[in-house]
Write a protein that holds these residues in place. Structure first.
Motif, PDB file in Angstrom:
ATOM      1  N   LEU A 109      38.968 -14.963  27.030  1.00  0.00           N
ATOM      2  CA  LEU A 109      40.210 -14.530  26.381  1.00  0.00           C
ATOM      3  C   LEU A 109      39.930 -13.846  25.047  1.00  0.00           C
ATOM      4  CD1 LEU A 109      42.575 -17.576  27.078  1.00  0.00           C
ATOM      5  CD2 LEU A 109      42.879 -15.236  27.917  1.00  0.00           C
ATOM      6  N   THR A 138      39.787  -9.422  24.153  1.00  0.00           N
ATOM      7  CA  THR A 138      40.759  -8.930  23.165  1.00  0.00           C
ATOM      8  C   THR A 138      40.075  -8.294  21.965  1.00  0.00           C
ATOM      9  OG1 THR A 138      42.213 -10.749  23.838  1.00  0.00           O
ATOM     10  CG2 THR A 138      42.791  -9.589  21.818  1.00  0.00           C
ATOM     11  N   THR A 190      41.753  -7.712  31.081  1.00  0.00           N
ATOM     12  CA  THR A 190      42.540  -8.654  30.284  1.00  0.00           C
ATOM     13  C   THR A 190      43.628  -9.299  31.137  1.00  0.00           C
ATOM     14  OG1 THR A 190      42.157  -7.370  28.280  1.00  0.00           O
ATOM     15  CG2 THR A 190      43.998  -8.896  28.232  1.00  0.00           C
ATOM     16  N   MET A 232      44.383 -17.077  22.630  1.00  0.00           N
ATOM     17  CA  MET A 232      44.901 -15.715  22.520  1.00  0.00           C
ATOM     18  C   MET A 232      45.418 -15.451  21.103  1.00  0.00           C
ATOM     19  SD  MET A 232      45.314 -12.773  23.713  1.00  0.00           S
ATOM     20  CE  MET A 232      44.639 -13.141  25.336  1.00  0.00           C
ATOM     21  N   SER A 284      49.891 -10.181  26.311  1.00  0.00           N
ATOM     22  CA  SER A 284      48.833 -10.996  26.919  1.00  0.00           C
ATOM     23  C   SER A 284      49.304 -12.425  27.141  1.00  0.00           C
ATOM     24  CB  SER A 284      47.587 -10.987  26.023  1.00  0.00           C
ATOM     25  OG  SER A 284      47.049  -9.693  25.919  1.00  0.00           O
ATOM     26  N   MET A 285      50.008 -12.971  26.151  1.00  0.00           N
ATOM     27  CA  MET A 285      50.540 -14.329  26.294  1.00  0.00           C
ATOM     28  C   MET A 285      51.565 -14.416  27.428  1.00  0.00           C
ATOM     29  SD  MET A 285      51.032 -15.705  22.391  1.00  0.00           S
ATOM     30  CE  MET A 285      49.614 -16.016  21.331  1.00  0.00           C
ATOM     31  N   CYS A 288      43.766 -13.272  31.678  1.00  0.00           N
ATOM     32  CA  CYS A 288      44.974 -14.004  31.282  1.00  0.00           C
ATOM     33  C   CYS A 288      45.634 -14.669  32.488  1.00  0.00           C
ATOM     34  CB  CYS A 288      45.968 -13.055  30.601  1.00  0.00           C
ATOM     35  SG  CYS A 288      45.447 -12.490  28.975  1.00  0.00           S
ATOM     36  N   THR A 289      45.607 -13.979  33.626  1.00  0.00           N
ATOM     37  CA  THR A 289      46.170 -14.541  34.861  1.00  0.00           C
ATOM     38  C   THR A 289      45.441 -15.822  35.252  1.00  0.00           C
ATOM     39  OG1 THR A 289      46.859 -12.377  35.703  1.00  0.00           O
ATOM     40  CG2 THR A 289      46.530 -14.120  37.327  1.00  0.00           C
ATOM     41  N   LEU A 338      46.890 -20.817  25.172  1.00  0.00           N
ATOM     42  CA  LEU A 338      47.615 -19.801  24.401  1.00  0.00           C
ATOM     43  C   LEU A 338      47.076 -19.690  22.973  1.00  0.00           C
ATOM     44  CD1 LEU A 338      51.313 -20.412  25.551  1.00  0.00           C
ATOM     45  CD2 LEU A 338      49.919 -18.384  26.013  1.00  0.00           C
ATOM     46  N   ILE A 397      49.823 -14.886  30.677  1.00  0.00           N
ATOM     47  CA  ILE A 397      49.402 -16.282  30.837  1.00  0.00           C
ATOM     48  C   ILE A 397      50.591 -17.147  31.245  1.00  0.00           C
ATOM     49  CG2 ILE A 397      48.499 -18.323  29.633  1.00  0.00           C
ATOM     50  CD1 ILE A 397      46.917 -16.416  27.810  1.00  0.00           C
TER      51      ILE A 397
END
Length: 408
Positions: free
Chosen positions: A200, A204, A24, A43, A245-246, A28-29, A40, A249
């Motif tokens: 993404l 999740t 994850t 997510m 997670s956000m 996200c990266t 976003l 990002i």
């Protein structure tokens, strides 16, 4: 007040920790590096779907006092369909988790290596990554000596640590809050972003978490009056996981595209821009993400296997231990030796691509059975939300399978 809060914490932090693994972090990266804040919303959608499915799983565990795999085995009456369902679940979850365990252990090791550097032992032609061996050993010890209550406390600590690390990293990058709000609430799909959106959501809404949550919920709670606590526990933990997670990002959005290939590069890439503390924060977060997922993946595999085969789902059971020990050992071997288990990971992706809509379908079917849940079965709104998610998972499953074979 604080004591009461911690007393009522259930398996939610374990579920959040399970979906925020190194995979994850990497997804996200790359989403942040390649598309900034634009994804976003994907997510946010993932978190909503996770809350809906995990609430159902927790409610099932508490009301039925059984795990999902156990109920599937009991409720499917046709012998051929039952065998096929059990084989599919076992192969995807157990073999898949063994493949992903290698990634979890490698991810935790990368977090440490971002600070202390890589340490490799050479035995003849064999090269062993020392950090991978240490991460695997930590996961083994915690699972071997741990009761559920002890694991719960460890996970709460690690999730708080991971949350602090990633949120601090995002704040250090001085993000544009107006653009963040736009990214969350205004869906966009920039050119070349379709697979990132799929990744993404797919990283999740995790199939094994549905099994894990039902099994852990019945371990934590046995009274139907606890359903409110379970719902709150799920909501708080999954939303926190989504925020983390956000934040990954958001942090990655500050880095130049050329400098990043994976999550460990993010830790190093932040240092020249925002100082050495950024590197340490992210490294700690990556380490915590690796450790938590390295524990939950084998744990989920044991619960699933026990339910499918009718074993006693007890952390102290020899058969239960045998499954998670096998998963941890395979993960350590693949990770520490640098073995590229491409075929196994490919199988895991295909199997999980097929499994998620099937499990979501099984879950919806069972959540509407009065014989299992009585008056606690799904409402019309819960079924509607579940069906929408089911359609999305079918779409994602097909896309994921096509992408694995380079047909998309």
């Amino acid at each position: 007040m604080i004591t009461k809060f911690f007393k009522n914490i259930g398996p939610g932090p374990l579920i959040a920790a399970a979906f925020i693994g190194p995979g994850t972090v990497t997804v996200c990266t790359l989403a942040g590096v390649n598309f900034g804040y634009a994804l976003l919303w994907a997510m946010a959608l993932s978190i909503f779907a996770t809350i809906v499915l995990q609430e159902m799983a927790a409610r099932l565990g508490i009301v039925a006092q059984k795990g999902l795999s156990e109920i599937i085995r009991e409720e499917i009456k046709h012998p051929v369909v039952k065998v096929l369902a059990i084989l599919l679940i076992l192969s995807a979850i157990v073999i898949g988790n063994a493949a992903y365990e290698a990634g979890n252990i490698s991810g935790g090791a990368l977090g440490v290596e971002a600070i202390v550097g890589s340490i490799v032992w050479e035995i003849g032609r064999l090269k062993l990554n020392v950090m991978s061996l240490i991460i695997g050993a930590i996961a083994f010890i915690l699972l071997y000596i741990g009761s559920y209550k002890m694991l719960e406390k460890i996970f709460v600590f690690l999730v708080i640590l991971m949350s602090f690390a990633f949120i601090a990293t995002a704040i250090i990058t001085k993000p544009n809050f107006i653009e963040i709000v736009k990214g969350v609430f205004i869906p966009k799909a920039p050119v070349g972003s379709v697979l990132s959106v799929i990744a993404l959501i797919g990283t999740t809404v995790v199939p094994y978490n549905i099994f894990l949550h039902a099994s852990l919920a019945k371990t934590k709670w046995s009274d139907k009056t606890d359903l409110k606590l379970a719902k709150k526990d799920t909501l708080v933990a999954v939303v926190l996981g989504g925020i983390v997670s956000m934040c990954i990002i958001i942090a990655a959005s500050a880095i130049q595209k050329e400098t990043i290939e994976n999550a460990s590069d993010l830790a190093l890439g932040l240092e020249p821009l925002f100082g050495r503390f950024a590197k340490y924060f992210l490294a700690i977060g990556l380490f915590a993400a690796g450790i938590t997922s390295a524990i939950t993946a084998p744990l989920a595999a044991s619960f699933v296997t026990s339910g499918c085969l009718g074993w006693d789902a007890d952390l102290k059971s020899k058969k239960f231990k045998a499954v998670w020990i096998s998963i941890v050992l395979l993960g350590v071997i693949f990770s520490s030796s640098g073995f590229k288990s491409i075929e196994i990971i490919q199988f895991a992706q295909v199997a999980n691509g097929l499994l998620l809509p099937i499990i979501a379908g099984f879950l919806l079917w069972i959540m509407n059975k009065s014989s299992v849940l009585g008056t606690y079965k799904n409402t019309k709104l819960q079924n509607l939300l579940g069906l929408i998610i089911l359609v999305i998972t079918i779409f994602l499953g097909l896309k994921g399978i096509l992408s694995v074979f380079n047909l998309l």
